[in-house]
Motif scaffolding. Structure first.
Motif, short mmCIF file in Angstrom:
data_model
loop_
_atom_site.label_atom_id
_atom_site.label_comp_id
_atom_site.label_asym_id
_atom_site.label_seq_id
_atom_site.Cartn_x
_atom_site.Cartn_y
_atom_site.Cartn_z
N ARG A 34 10.78 -41.23 2.72
CA ARG A 34 11.79 -42.26 2.48
C ARG A 34 13.16 -41.81 2.97
NH1 ARG A 34 9.14 -42.91 -2.82
NH2 ARG A 34 8.00 -44.89 -2.84
N TYR B 29 13.35 -42.23 6.66
CA TYR B 29 13.42 -43.64 7.05
C TYR B 29 14.84 -44.18 6.92
CZ TYR B 29 12.61 -48.70 6.81
OH TYR B 29 12.66 -50.06 7.00
N TYR B 30 15.50 -43.89 5.81
CA TYR B 30 16.81 -44.47 5.56
C TYR B 30 17.94 -43.70 6.24
CZ TYR B 30 14.66 -47.56 2.17
OH TYR B 30 13.86 -48.53 1.59
N THR C 279 14.24 -46.54 14.24
CA THR C 279 14.32 -47.57 13.22
C THR C 279 15.68 -47.55 12.51
OG1 THR C 279 11.93 -47.40 12.86
CG2 THR C 279 13.22 -48.47 11.14
N GLU D 159 8.67 -51.56 10.85
CA GLU D 159 9.12 -52.67 10.02
C GLU D 159 9.01 -52.24 8.56
OE1 GLU D 159 10.57 -55.10 11.35
OE2 GLU D 159 9.98 -54.65 13.42
N GLU D 160 9.77 -52.86 7.69
CA GLU D 160 9.84 -52.40 6.31
C GLU D 160 8.48 -52.46 5.61
OE1 GLU D 160 12.60 -52.93 2.30
OE2 GLU D 160 12.83 -54.28 4.00
N ASP D 161 7.71 -53.52 5.87
CA ASP D 161 6.42 -53.62 5.21
C ASP D 161 5.44 -52.55 5.71
OD1 ASP D 161 6.36 -54.94 7.71
OD2 ASP D 161 4.53 -55.99 7.16
N GLU D 162 5.53 -52.21 7.00
CA GLU D 162 4.70 -51.14 7.55
C GLU D 162 5.06 -49.81 6.90
OE1 GLU D 162 4.06 -52.80 12.11
OE2 GLU D 162 5.71 -51.43 11.65
N PHE D 163 6.36 -49.58 6.79
CA PHE D 163 6.84 -48.34 6.19
C PHE D 163 6.35 -48.20 4.76
CE2 PHE D 163 10.28 -46.78 3.37
CZ PHE D 163 10.14 -45.43 3.61
N GLU D 164 6.47 -49.27 3.97
CA GLU D 164 6.05 -49.21 2.57
C GLU D 164 4.55 -48.98 2.44
OE1 GLU D 164 7.82 -48.92 0.04
OE2 GLU D 164 9.80 -49.44 0.80
N ASN E 75 18.39 -50.50 12.37
CA ASN E 75 18.77 -51.07 11.08
C ASN E 75 20.27 -50.96 10.82
OD1 ASN E 75 16.09 -51.68 10.66
ND2 ASN E 75 15.72 -49.98 9.24
#
Length: 248
Positions: free
Chosen positions: A118, A121-122, A217, A98-103, A221
């Motif tokens: 990063r 991830y993207y 992920t 999830e985005e918050d976990e990744f950050e 997404n």
């Protein structure tokens, strides 16, 4: 040793990984005459290995041992190939970030790894594909993955837009003369960062996660953002619909 030589001749990648994984085989059977290796010896080895290694690791060793014997049989160095036991492996990974976990994970990483992670991830690209990116791969408004770097040996394109564009802009600011790598540490290529990754995941409260989770992920997404599946598969480099669907 012939297995390693054969892989080098076929110009396969990850030879270092192969050599690391067959070290236990070398240690156990290295001094034994190949024709004298019995199924009983192999079974005892498997039993001992399963006490300290995962089933997937031991199954991988059996696969390499079988390949080595097939090469020896083809060269007529042995008359028969011993039976290799099949080990049940149930380790299909289903992790997503999830985005918050990744950050959170990124916040605990060393600075030289933040943009590399990063990008993974993207883009959904594999770790080795990201680590080996060079500035010659940035051509205009796209990044071209070289076929020799890609796992399936086919090149692909990634548009430099959005977060990817921001990452590339930051990397340009940190670009060193005569250093070809986009992601580096003080001008040196980044080869392995497993310890830093594990420590960051632990500190972020998401232990036992993998860089490869970014592929699942990214697929999720992209499809949820309405990107056509054909385009999404071309971005992540998935060749089969079955794997893509499983990741989604």
């Amino acid at each position: 040793d012939d297995l390693v030589s054969d892989c080098r001749q076929r110009q396969l990648r990850a030879i270092d990984t192969l050599q690391r994984r067959i070290k236990p085989l070398h240690k156990e059977f290295g001094a034994m005459i190949a024709s004298g290796l019995t199924e009983r010896s192999i079974d005892l080895y498997v039993k001992k290995q399963l006490e300290k290694a995962s089933p997937a690791t031991v199954q991988c060793q059996m696969r390499y041992l079988n390949q080595a014997f097939r090469i020896a049989h083809r060269k007529r160095l042995v008359e028969r190939i011993p039976h290799m036991p099949t080990i049940r492996v149930s380790n299909a990974r289903q992790g997503f970030f999830e985005e918050d976990e990744f950050e959170r994970v990124v916040s605990f990483l060393p600075d030289h790894l933040k943009d590399l992670v990063r990008f993974g991830y993207y883009s959904g690209w594999r770790k080795r594909e990201v680590m080996t990116l060079e500035w010659r791969d940035v051509q205009g408004d796209v990044i071209r993955l070289r076929p020799e770097v890609s796992k399936n040996k086919e090149g692909r394109l990634l548009a430099i837009v959005g977060m990817i564009a921001e990452i590339i802009d930051r990397r340009r600011q940190d670009r060193h003369d005569l250093i070809p790598y986009i992601f580096h540490r003080n001008g040196r290529p980044i080869k392995d960062f497993r310890k830093s990754w594990d420590n960051a995941c632990e500190a972020a409260g998401v232990p036992d996660r993998y860089f490869h989770d970014f592929r699942r992920t990214a697929v999720r997404n992209l499809t949820r953002a309405g990107v056509p599946e054909k385009i999404a598969m071309s971005i992540t480099g998935h060749k089969t619909r079955a794997v893509f669907d499983r990741y989604n």
